[in-house]
Design a protein around this motif. Sequence first.
Motif, PDB file in Angstrom:
ATOM      1  N   VAL A 122       0.841  -1.192   0.000  1.00  0.00           N
ATOM      2  CA  VAL A 122       0.000   0.000   0.000  1.00  0.00           C
ATOM      3  C   VAL A 122       0.880   1.248   0.000  1.00  0.00           C
ATOM      4  N   GLY A 123       0.700   2.083  -1.030  1.00  0.00           N
ATOM      5  CA  GLY A 123       1.418   3.342  -1.103  1.00  0.00           C
ATOM      6  C   GLY A 123       0.565   4.482  -0.582  1.00  0.00           C
ATOM      7  N   ALA A 124       1.012   5.698  -0.825  1.00  0.00           N
ATOM      8  CA  ALA A 124       0.327   6.882  -0.308  1.00  0.00           C
ATOM      9  C   ALA A 124      -1.060   7.075  -0.907  1.00  0.00           C
ATOM     10  N   ALA A 125      -1.274   6.561  -2.135  1.00  0.00           N
ATOM     11  CA  ALA A 125      -2.558   6.788  -2.796  1.00  0.00           C
ATOM     12  C   ALA A 125      -3.222   5.525  -3.313  1.00  0.00           C
ATOM     13  N   SER A 126      -2.465   4.426  -3.411  1.00  0.00           N
ATOM     14  CA  SER A 126      -3.030   3.207  -3.993  1.00  0.00           C
ATOM     15  C   SER A 126      -2.090   2.036  -3.747  1.00  0.00           C
ATOM     16  N   VAL A 127      -2.515   0.854  -4.173  1.00  0.00           N
ATOM     17  CA  VAL A 127      -1.627  -0.315  -4.153  1.00  0.00           C
ATOM     18  C   VAL A 127      -0.542  -0.092  -5.201  1.00  0.00           C
ATOM     19  N   MET A 128       0.731  -0.240  -4.792  1.00  0.00           N
ATOM     20  CA  MET A 128       1.851   0.087  -5.677  1.00  0.00           C
ATOM     21  C   MET A 128       2.720  -1.119  -6.015  1.00  0.00           C
TER      22      MET A 128
END
Length: 262
Positions: A122-128
């Motif tokens: 999980v990144g800052a805005a979405s799954v990365m």
Amino acid sequence: YYLLSSLQLNERRIGTSQPLLTQNILNNIEVDVPALDKQKKIASILESLDKKIQLNNEINNNLEQQVSVLYQSWFEDFEITNGVCPENWSYQELSTIADIASGKRPPVKSGTCNEKTPISIVGAASVMGFTSEANHTDKILVTGRVGTHGVIQRFNTPCWTSDNTLVITSPYYEFTNQILHRIDYASMNRGSTQPLITQGDMKKVAVLVPDEDTLAKFEEFAGSLMAKWEANNNENVKLASLRDTLLPKLMSGELDVSDIDL
């Protein structure tokens, strides 16, 4: 659309510092083009999955709006208390109702979900991406620490929260989720070249906290709505996985659609 989706165009880019997909590369990709009737059947199968995902997303958006309106009615407009904030409600720091921690760098990172890397990063805005193990198996809220700010993500399945994130847990999950959606993140930014929010600043955010009984009632009402959200979201994950599994098999002809009557 589905043909382009199956071509893995990211892997066809050239360049190292700034990968580039050129018009020439696209023009020279060789593809299998089935008969028109098969094209329509393939598109219809995949589109039916995408339409169901879209419908679930629309329902979930409506559920989110209902919970937001409920929060505003109770804790901003004070409609349940005759328009007046009760004396036994008080402003407290966010840390009094929620635990806030930072994510960590994953042990490995892959662009694909497979047996070795089945866990979402999980990144800052979405799954990365995907990794080999989870650093959270509990019910969490995630927002950006470095980079993108203000995107709130919900997770109730094993995942790995990256070092770009802040991880929030709370017994008042739905109430805390509404608070996170109302924070002015721009005013908290400490970064000059790259946006940055610290744990300390998040912990000090002022929150209007109602009495225990009112808070429990909100959690019950909001939780019942968001339980439907969770069910729809879980279904979308399964539908997207099914679509992505079918996509290359349908495009390659491995799955024959000749006898399917649509």
